[in-house]
Design a protein around this motif. Structure first.
Motif, PDB file in Angstrom:
ATOM      1  N   ARG A  36      51.738  14.123  36.215  1.00  0.00           N
ATOM      2  CA  ARG A  36      51.196  15.256  35.476  1.00  0.00           C
ATOM      3  C   ARG A  36      52.348  15.981  34.797  1.00  0.00           C
ATOM      4  N   GLN A  37      52.143  16.366  33.547  1.00  0.00           N
ATOM      5  CA  GLN A  37      53.192  17.066  32.798  1.00  0.00           C
ATOM      6  C   GLN A  37      52.684  18.426  32.325  1.00  0.00           C
ATOM      7  N   THR A  38      53.393  19.473  32.673  1.00  0.00           N
ATOM      8  CA  THR A  38      53.115  20.818  32.189  1.00  0.00           C
ATOM      9  C   THR A  38      54.423  21.452  31.727  1.00  0.00           C
ATOM     10  N   MET A  39      54.287  22.496  30.931  1.00  0.00           N
ATOM     11  CA  MET A  39      55.484  23.190  30.455  1.00  0.00           C
ATOM     12  C   MET A  39      56.258  23.796  31.614  1.00  0.00           C
ATOM     13  N   MET A  40      55.510  24.350  32.564  1.00  0.00           N
ATOM     14  CA  MET A  40      56.162  25.085  33.652  1.00  0.00           C
ATOM     15  C   MET A  40      56.825  24.168  34.664  1.00  0.00           C
ATOM     16  N   ARG A  41      56.192  23.060  34.991  1.00  0.00           N
ATOM     17  CA  ARG A  41      56.656  22.235  36.109  1.00  0.00           C
ATOM     18  C   ARG A  41      57.240  20.891  35.683  1.00  0.00           C
ATOM     19  N   GLY A  42      57.171  20.599  34.368  1.00  0.00           N
ATOM     20  CA  GLY A  42      57.710  19.329  33.909  1.00  0.00           C
ATOM     21  C   GLY A  42      56.844  18.164  34.369  1.00  0.00           C
ATOM     22  N   LEU A  43      57.496  17.036  34.640  1.00  0.00           N
ATOM     23  CA  LEU A  43      56.795  15.817  35.069  1.00  0.00           C
ATOM     24  C   LEU A  43      56.747  15.759  36.588  1.00  0.00           C
ATOM     25  N   GLU A  44      55.542  15.697  37.111  1.00  0.00           N
ATOM     26  CA  GLU A  44      55.374  15.627  38.561  1.00  0.00           C
ATOM     27  C   GLU A  44      54.646  14.331  38.923  1.00  0.00           C
ATOM     28  N   LEU A  45      55.153  13.642  39.924  1.00  0.00           N
ATOM     29  CA  LEU A  45      54.452  12.473  40.426  1.00  0.00           C
ATOM     30  C   LEU A  45      53.322  12.933  41.340  1.00  0.00           C
ATOM     31  N   LEU A  46      52.117  12.497  41.035  1.00  0.00           N
ATOM     32  CA  LEU A  46      50.963  12.880  41.858  1.00  0.00           C
ATOM     33  C   LEU A  46      50.731  11.876  42.975  1.00  0.00           C
ATOM     34  N   ILE A  47      50.705  10.586  42.608  1.00  0.00           N
ATOM     35  CA  ILE A  47      50.392   9.539  43.573  1.00  0.00           C
ATOM     36  C   ILE A  47      50.863   8.220  42.997  1.00  0.00           C
ATOM     37  N   TYR A  48      51.206   7.258  43.887  1.00  0.00           N
ATOM     38  CA  TYR A  48      51.445   5.924  43.372  1.00  0.00           C
ATOM     39  C   TYR A  48      50.870   4.867  44.311  1.00  0.00           C
ATOM     40  N   PHE A  49      50.546   3.739  43.721  1.00  0.00           N
ATOM     41  CA  PHE A  49      49.926   2.617  44.406  1.00  0.00           C
ATOM     42  C   PHE A  49      50.842   1.398  44.321  1.00  0.00           C
ATOM     43  N   ASN A  50      50.766   0.570  45.336  1.00  0.00           N
ATOM     44  CA  ASN A  50      51.392  -0.741  45.311  1.00  0.00           C
ATOM     45  C   ASN A  50      50.331  -1.756  45.721  1.00  0.00           C
ATOM     46  N   ASN A  51      50.105  -2.736  44.874  1.00  0.00           N
ATOM     47  CA  ASN A  51      49.059  -3.734  45.151  1.00  0.00           C
ATOM     48  C   ASN A  51      47.733  -3.066  45.522  1.00  0.00           C
ATOM     49  N   ASN A  52      47.372  -2.059  44.760  1.00  0.00           N
ATOM     50  CA  ASN A  52      46.097  -1.343  44.861  1.00  0.00           C
ATOM     51  C   ASN A  52      46.016  -0.399  46.057  1.00  0.00           C
ATOM     52  N   VAL A  53      47.056  -0.314  46.851  1.00  0.00           N
ATOM     53  CA  VAL A  53      47.042   0.536  48.042  1.00  0.00           C
ATOM     54  C   VAL A  53      47.824   1.815  47.770  1.00  0.00           C
ATOM     55  N   PRO A  54      47.258   2.993  48.047  1.00  0.00           N
ATOM     56  CA  PRO A  54      48.015   4.228  47.852  1.00  0.00           C
ATOM     57  C   PRO A  54      49.182   4.303  48.832  1.00  0.00           C
TER      58      PRO A  54
END
Lengths: 113, 113
Positions: A36-54
């Motif tokens: 997610r990218q906002t002016m205030m917080r920049g680029l934030e990683l929300l979640i990531y998956f590997n081989n469909n698994v969170p």
């Protein structure tokens, strides 16, 4: 290759409505990321998956946010109910393997009024 | 934990002048380093990356960066900028473990005619 494909590109919705953002990663990539990218917080990683698994969802702001990856070629990020402070650009990205370049989609520009 | 500091939030520069965008990182393990560029209303695209080997890395559009381990820096340079280089530039670090890519806050480069 078509690259990472996101939809919708732009969405304006009213507070309280459900929002679903969609992503198709690059074929063969086994990592998928939601940022997610906002002016205030920049680029934030929300979640990531590997081989469909969170793997790590510690960046998901609260229970209103959820993400799924039912198969290797599709992921969704859902916000229910949406709030004005969720207004941001949401990027999906993919890579293979770990440590290699992460490729970004064009983003979904969300405005909650 | 790893972190990235981009020392300048905005850098104005005249066309055909040289530019340096600064990036410092902190990490207790070996790192991979990236610079991404984001043009207005678009996603992020890779400019260049350092994984190993030569500390001077050349990327697209005439950009280059130098990895300096002792100073934990990865500054981005271009000897002569063009109007079309106006964009937001993000430095990012990935360690050799399993921690996802961490982005700096970004530097907005404005090239003035």
């Amino acid at each position: 290759d078509a690259g990472v494909i996101q939809s919708p590109r732009h969405e304006v919705t009213e507070m309280g409505q459900e929002v679903t953002l969609r992503c198709k990663p690059i074929s063969g990539h086994d990592y998928l990321f939601w940022y997610r990218q906002t002016m205030m917080r920049g680029l934030e990683l929300l979640i990531y998956f590997n081989n469909n698994v969170p793997i790590d969802d510690s960046g998901m702001p609260e229970d209103r946010f959820s993400a799924k990856m039912p198969n290797a070629s599709f992921s969704t990020l859902k916000i229910q109910p949406s709030e004005p402070r969720d207004s941001a650009v949401y990027f999906c990205a993919s890579s293979f393997p770990w440590g290699n370049t992460i490729y970004f989609g064009e983003g979904s520009w969300l405005t909650v009024v | 934990a790893q972190s990235v500091t981009q020392l300048d939030s905005q850098v104005p520069v005249f066309e055909e002048a040289p530019v340096e965008l600064r990036c410092n990182y902190s990490s207790s393990v070996s790192v991979y380093l990236f610079w991404y560029v984001q043009y207005p209303n678009q996603g992020l695209q890779l400019l260049l990356k350092y994984l190993s080997g030569s500390t001077l890395v050349k990327g697209i559009n005439g950009f280059e960066a130098e990895f300096n381990k002792s100073q934990t820096s990865f500054h981005l340079r271009k000897p002569s900028v063009h109007i079309s280089d106006t964009a937001e530039y993000f430095c990012a670090v990935l360690n050799s473990g399993n921690t996802p890519l961490v982005f700096g806050k970004g530097t907005r480069l404005s090239v003035i005619a």
